[in-house]
Design a protein around this motif. Structure first.
Motif, PDB file in Angstrom:
ATOM      1  N   GLY A 182       3.937  10.794   3.741  1.00 60.59           N
ATOM      2  CA  GLY A 182       2.585  11.236   3.459  1.00 60.59           C
ATOM      3  C   GLY A 182       2.144  10.846   2.058  1.00 60.59           C
ATOM      4  O   GLY A 182       2.933  10.385   1.235  1.00 60.59           O
ATOM      5  N   THR A 183       0.872  11.050   1.790  1.00 60.50           N
ATOM      6  CA  THR A 183       0.322  10.702   0.476  1.00 60.50           C
ATOM      7  C   THR A 183       0.823  11.640  -0.615  1.00 60.50           C
ATOM      8  O   THR A 183       0.614  11.371  -1.797  1.00 60.50           O
ATOM      9  CB  THR A 183      -1.208  10.745   0.511  1.00 60.50           C
ATOM     10  N   ASP A 184       1.493  12.722  -0.232  1.00 56.54           N
ATOM     11  CA  ASP A 184       2.027  13.665  -1.216  1.00 56.54           C
ATOM     12  C   ASP A 184       3.479  13.334  -1.574  1.00 56.54           C
ATOM     13  O   ASP A 184       4.203  14.183  -2.095  1.00 56.54           O
ATOM     14  CB  ASP A 184       1.946  15.095  -0.679  1.00 56.54           C
ATOM     15  N   CYS A 185       3.891  12.083  -1.317  1.00 60.53           N
ATOM     16  CA  CYS A 185       5.283  11.695  -1.561  1.00 60.53           C
ATOM     17  C   CYS A 185       5.588  11.457  -3.035  1.00 60.53           C
ATOM     18  O   CYS A 185       6.728  11.201  -3.403  1.00 60.53           O
ATOM     19  CB  CYS A 185       5.617  10.436  -0.769  1.00 60.53           C
ATOM     20  N   GLY A 186       4.555  11.541  -3.895  1.00 58.65           N
ATOM     21  CA  GLY A 186       4.774  11.329  -5.325  1.00 58.65           C
ATOM     22  C   GLY A 186       4.553   9.898  -5.761  1.00 58.65           C
ATOM     23  O   GLY A 186       4.693   9.578  -6.944  1.00 58.65           O
ATOM     24  N   LEU A 187       4.215   9.016  -4.829  1.00 59.60           N
ATOM     25  CA  LEU A 187       3.944   7.618  -5.140  1.00 59.60           C
ATOM     26  C   LEU A 187       2.479   7.313  -4.868  1.00 59.60           C
ATOM     27  O   LEU A 187       1.778   8.084  -4.217  1.00 59.60           O
ATOM     28  CB  LEU A 187       4.826   6.705  -4.288  1.00 59.60           C
ATOM     29  N   THR A 188       2.032   6.185  -5.352  1.00 60.76           N
ATOM     30  CA  THR A 188       0.656   5.778  -5.123  1.00 60.76           C
ATOM     31  C   THR A 188       0.583   4.304  -4.750  1.00 60.76           C
ATOM     32  O   THR A 188       1.503   3.535  -5.038  1.00 60.76           O
ATOM     33  CB  THR A 188      -0.221   6.041  -6.355  1.00 60.76           C
ATOM     34  N   ILE A 189      -0.501   3.921  -4.124  1.00 59.08           N
ATOM     35  CA  ILE A 189      -0.733   2.521  -3.768  1.00 59.08           C
ATOM     36  C   ILE A 189      -2.116   2.102  -4.279  1.00 59.08           C
ATOM     37  O   ILE A 189      -2.831   1.350  -3.622  1.00 59.08           O
ATOM     38  CB  ILE A 189      -0.599   2.294  -2.250  1.00 59.08           C
ATOM     39  N   ALA A 190      -2.456   2.603  -5.447  1.00 56.65           N
ATOM     40  CA  ALA A 190      -3.796   2.370  -5.984  1.00 56.65           C
ATOM     41  C   ALA A 190      -4.017   0.930  -6.431  1.00 56.65           C
ATOM     42  O   ALA A 190      -5.141   0.443  -6.414  1.00 56.65           O
ATOM     43  CB  ALA A 190      -4.053   3.313  -7.162  1.00 56.65           C
ATOM     44  N   GLY A 191      -2.965   0.246  -6.850  1.00 60.51           N
ATOM     45  CA  GLY A 191      -3.121  -1.098  -7.390  1.00 60.51           C
ATOM     46  C   GLY A 191      -2.965  -2.184  -6.343  1.00 60.51           C
ATOM     47  O   GLY A 191      -3.031  -1.941  -5.138  1.00 60.51           O
ATOM     48  N   PHE A 192      -2.724  -3.413  -6.816  1.00 62.40           N
ATOM     49  CA  PHE A 192      -2.500  -4.546  -5.914  1.00 62.40           C
ATOM     50  C   PHE A 192      -1.621  -5.574  -6.614  1.00 62.40           C
ATOM     51  O   PHE A 192      -1.369  -5.486  -7.812  1.00 62.40           O
ATOM     52  CB  PHE A 192      -3.829  -5.178  -5.481  1.00 62.40           C
ATOM     53  N   TYR A 193      -1.165  -6.542  -5.841  1.00 65.73           N
ATOM     54  CA  TYR A 193      -0.275  -7.581  -6.360  1.00 65.73           C
ATOM     55  C   TYR A 193      -0.993  -8.928  -6.469  1.00 65.73           C
ATOM     56  O   TYR A 193      -1.690  -9.337  -5.539  1.00 65.73           O
ATOM     57  CB  TYR A 193       0.926  -7.775  -5.434  1.00 65.73           C
ATOM     58  N   TYR A 194      -0.793  -9.595  -7.580  1.00 67.04           N
ATOM     59  CA  TYR A 194      -1.080 -11.025  -7.690  1.00 67.04           C
ATOM     60  C   TYR A 194       0.194 -11.731  -7.220  1.00 67.04           C
ATOM     61  O   TYR A 194       1.287 -11.450  -7.719  1.00 67.04           O
ATOM     62  CB  TYR A 194      -1.364 -11.426  -9.129  1.00 67.04           C
ATOM     63  N   VAL A 195       0.072 -12.657  -6.272  1.00 65.50           N
ATOM     64  CA  VAL A 195       1.244 -13.233  -5.627  1.00 65.50           C
ATOM     65  C   VAL A 195       1.180 -14.752  -5.642  1.00 65.50           C
ATOM     66  O   VAL A 195       0.115 -15.349  -5.439  1.00 65.50           O
ATOM     67  CB  VAL A 195       1.345 -12.740  -4.165  1.00 65.50           C
ATOM     68  N   CYS A 196       2.328 -15.381  -5.871  1.00 68.33           N
ATOM     69  CA  CYS A 196       2.454 -16.832  -5.766  1.00 68.33           C
ATOM     70  C   CYS A 196       3.597 -17.139  -4.805  1.00 68.33           C
ATOM     71  O   CYS A 196       4.738 -16.719  -5.019  1.00 68.33           O
ATOM     72  CB  CYS A 196       2.733 -17.447  -7.135  1.00 68.33           C
ATOM     73  N   PHE A 197       3.269 -17.856  -3.742  1.00 70.98           N
ATOM     74  CA  PHE A 197       4.228 -18.199  -2.687  1.00 70.98           C
ATOM     75  C   PHE A 197       4.551 -19.684  -2.749  1.00 70.98           C
ATOM     76  O   PHE A 197       3.653 -20.525  -2.819  1.00 70.98           O
ATOM     77  CB  PHE A 197       3.625 -17.838  -1.334  1.00 70.98           C
ATOM     78  N   SER A 198       5.838 -20.027  -2.733  1.00 71.66           N
ATOM     79  CA  SER A 198       6.264 -21.423  -2.750  1.00 71.66           C
ATOM     80  C   SER A 198       6.479 -21.926  -1.329  1.00 71.66           C
ATOM     81  O   SER A 198       7.308 -21.396  -0.587  1.00 71.66           O
ATOM     82  CB  SER A 198       7.569 -21.572  -3.539  1.00 71.66           C
ATOM     83  N   CYS A 199       5.728 -22.957  -0.930  1.00 67.81           N
ATOM     84  CA  CYS A 199       5.875 -23.532   0.408  1.00 67.81           C
ATOM     85  C   CYS A 199       7.190 -24.296   0.559  1.00 67.81           C
ATOM     86  O   CYS A 199       7.656 -24.519   1.673  1.00 67.81           O
ATOM     87  CB  CYS A 199       4.715 -24.474   0.703  1.00 67.81           C
ATOM     88  N   SER A 200       7.791 -24.704  -0.542  1.00 68.28           N
ATOM     89  CA  SER A 200       9.003 -25.515  -0.465  1.00 68.28           C
ATOM     90  C   SER A 200      10.243 -24.690  -0.141  1.00 68.28           C
ATOM     91  O   SER A 200      11.106 -25.131   0.615  1.00 68.28           O
ATOM     92  CB  SER A 200       9.219 -26.285  -1.768  1.00 68.28           C
ATOM     93  N   ASP A 201      10.345 -23.480  -0.687  1.00 68.08           N
ATOM     94  CA  ASP A 201      11.548 -22.688  -0.442  1.00 68.08           C
ATOM     95  C   ASP A 201      11.258 -21.264   0.044  1.00 68.08           C
ATOM     96  O   ASP A 201      12.183 -20.492   0.291  1.00 68.08           O
ATOM     97  CB  ASP A 201      12.438 -22.636  -1.690  1.00 68.08           C
ATOM     98  N   GLY A 202       9.991 -20.904   0.176  1.00 66.10           N
ATOM     99  CA  GLY A 202       9.653 -19.588   0.688  1.00 66.10           C
ATOM    100  C   GLY A 202       9.816 -18.449  -0.297  1.00 66.10           C
ATOM    101  O   GLY A 202       9.776 -17.281   0.095  1.00 66.10           O
ATOM    102  N   SER A 203      10.012 -18.774  -1.560  1.00 68.64           N
ATOM    103  CA  SER A 203      10.156 -17.710  -2.559  1.00 68.64           C
ATOM    104  C   SER A 203       8.790 -17.141  -2.931  1.00 68.64           C
ATOM    105  O   SER A 203       7.766 -17.830  -2.859  1.00 68.64           O
ATOM    106  CB  SER A 203      10.861 -18.237  -3.804  1.00 68.64           C
ATOM    107  N   ILE A 204       8.792 -15.880  -3.322  1.00 68.56           N
ATOM    108  CA  ILE A 204       7.575 -15.182  -3.698  1.00 68.56           C
ATOM    109  C   ILE A 204       7.770 -14.528  -5.051  1.00 68.56           C
ATOM    110  O   ILE A 204       8.784 -13.863  -5.295  1.00 68.56           O
ATOM    111  CB  ILE A 204       7.215 -14.103  -2.654  1.00 68.56           C
ATOM    112  N   ASN A 205       6.807 -14.721  -5.921  1.00 66.65           N
ATOM    113  CA  ASN A 205       6.768 -14.008  -7.189  1.00 66.65           C
ATOM    114  C   ASN A 205       5.441 -13.280  -7.256  1.00 66.65           C
ATOM    115  O   ASN A 205       4.405 -13.801  -6.806  1.00 66.65           O
ATOM    116  CB  ASN A 205       6.911 -14.967  -8.371  1.00 66.65           C
ATOM    117  N   GLY A 206       5.458 -12.097  -7.813  1.00 66.03           N
ATOM    118  CA  GLY A 206       4.225 -11.340  -7.903  1.00 66.03           C
ATOM    119  C   GLY A 206       4.223 -10.414  -9.104  1.00 66.03           C
ATOM    120  O   GLY A 206       5.279 -10.114  -9.676  1.00 66.03           O
ATOM    121  N   PHE A 207       3.029  -9.970  -9.476  1.00 67.17           N
ATOM    122  CA  PHE A 207       2.869  -8.999 -10.552  1.00 67.17           C
ATOM    123  C   PHE A 207       1.905  -7.920 -10.086  1.00 67.17           C
ATOM    124  O   PHE A 207       0.823  -8.221  -9.585  1.00 67.17           O
ATOM    125  CB  PHE A 207       2.339  -9.664 -11.825  1.00 67.17           C
ATOM    126  N   TYR A 208       2.334  -6.683 -10.248  1.00 63.96           N
ATOM    127  CA  TYR A 208       1.519  -5.560  -9.811  1.00 63.96           C
ATOM    128  C   TYR A 208       0.498  -5.214 -10.881  1.00 63.96           C
ATOM    129  O   TYR A 208       0.816  -5.179 -12.065  1.00 63.96           O
ATOM    130  CB  TYR A 208       2.417  -4.352  -9.552  1.00 63.96           C
TER     131      TYR A 208
END
Length: 214
Positions: free
Chosen positions: A157-183
């Motif tokens: 539930g939303t009372d779990c003490g965590l939040t999802i208010a933000g979002f991620y900037y994400v960079c996906f590599s087509c060559s190896d499938g790796s993902i890097n992101g910053f919240y």
């Protein structure tokens, strides 16, 4: 993945899109069923900790710049069980979405500050800052830039003490499938880094528990 923070933020209006660009080429590692595993580093004034994270893509529509999936955090200190969220993504293709977010309390300055943390953005930086990237053709780019926004908690539930208010900037590599992101969340620790690699544990991905997505 949820991030500790005291306040939530209200989304702003959706950014515009340029209809003059071609769609990104399909990438075999960015498809429904593909799974990824890695960590998100959560830093605070007291300490640093890394949450183990699994991600699975549930839907992908490159033509409309859309994808969605689930994110599972396995060792969140304040949670008794793994925390699963459902997220939706915007693919930066200069047709449906641009590098400028235009919502979620992110300013153009915030956008540039986060995108420039990805080395693969360096060749694009000058054009993005000059005209918003209107002259860019990303159809053959070996990296796919995205934003991931968590929409709801799946198993807690939303009372779990965590939040999802933000979002991620994400960079996906087509060559190896790796993902890097910053919240990004103005009420959270800045630049929490997400690092994922693709897994070949079957096309169905990890053995998540069964959840009904709304």
């Amino acid at each position: 993945m949820p991030v500790r923070v005291a306040e939530t933020s209200a989304p702003s209006q959706v950014s515009g899109a340029n209809s003059g660009q071609t769609s990104l080429q399909a990438c075999t590692l960015l498809s429904v069923g593909q799974a990824f595993t890695g960590t998100q580093n959560v830093s605070s004034l007291q300490k640093e900790e890394a949450w183990r994270v699994n991600v699975r893509i549930q839907g992908c529509d490159l033509e409309h710049g859309y994808l969605c999936g689930t994110m599972e955090a396995l060792n969140v200190p304040m949670a008794d069980t793994p925390v699963v969220t459902f997220w939706e993504g915007e693919i930066v293709d200069m047709k449906n979405y641009t590098f400028y977010t235009g919502k979620w309390e992110a300013t153009p300055e915030d956008d540039i500050k986060h995108w420039t943390k990805f080395p693969s953005f360096a060749p694009l930086s000058s054009k993005v800052e000059a005209d918003g990237g209107k002259s860019l053709d990303l159809s053959n780019c070996q990296h796919i830039f995205m934003r991931w926004k968590e929409q709801y908690f799946v198993n807690v539930g939303t009372d779990c003490g965590l939040t999802i208010a933000g979002f991620y900037y994400v960079c996906f590599s087509c060559s190896d499938g790796s993902i890097n992101g910053f919240y990004y969340d103005p009420n959270s620790s800045p630049f929490q880094k997400l690092e994922l690699i693709s897994t070949n544990e079957g096309r169905s991905g990890f053995s998540f528990s069964s959840y009904e997505l709304q």
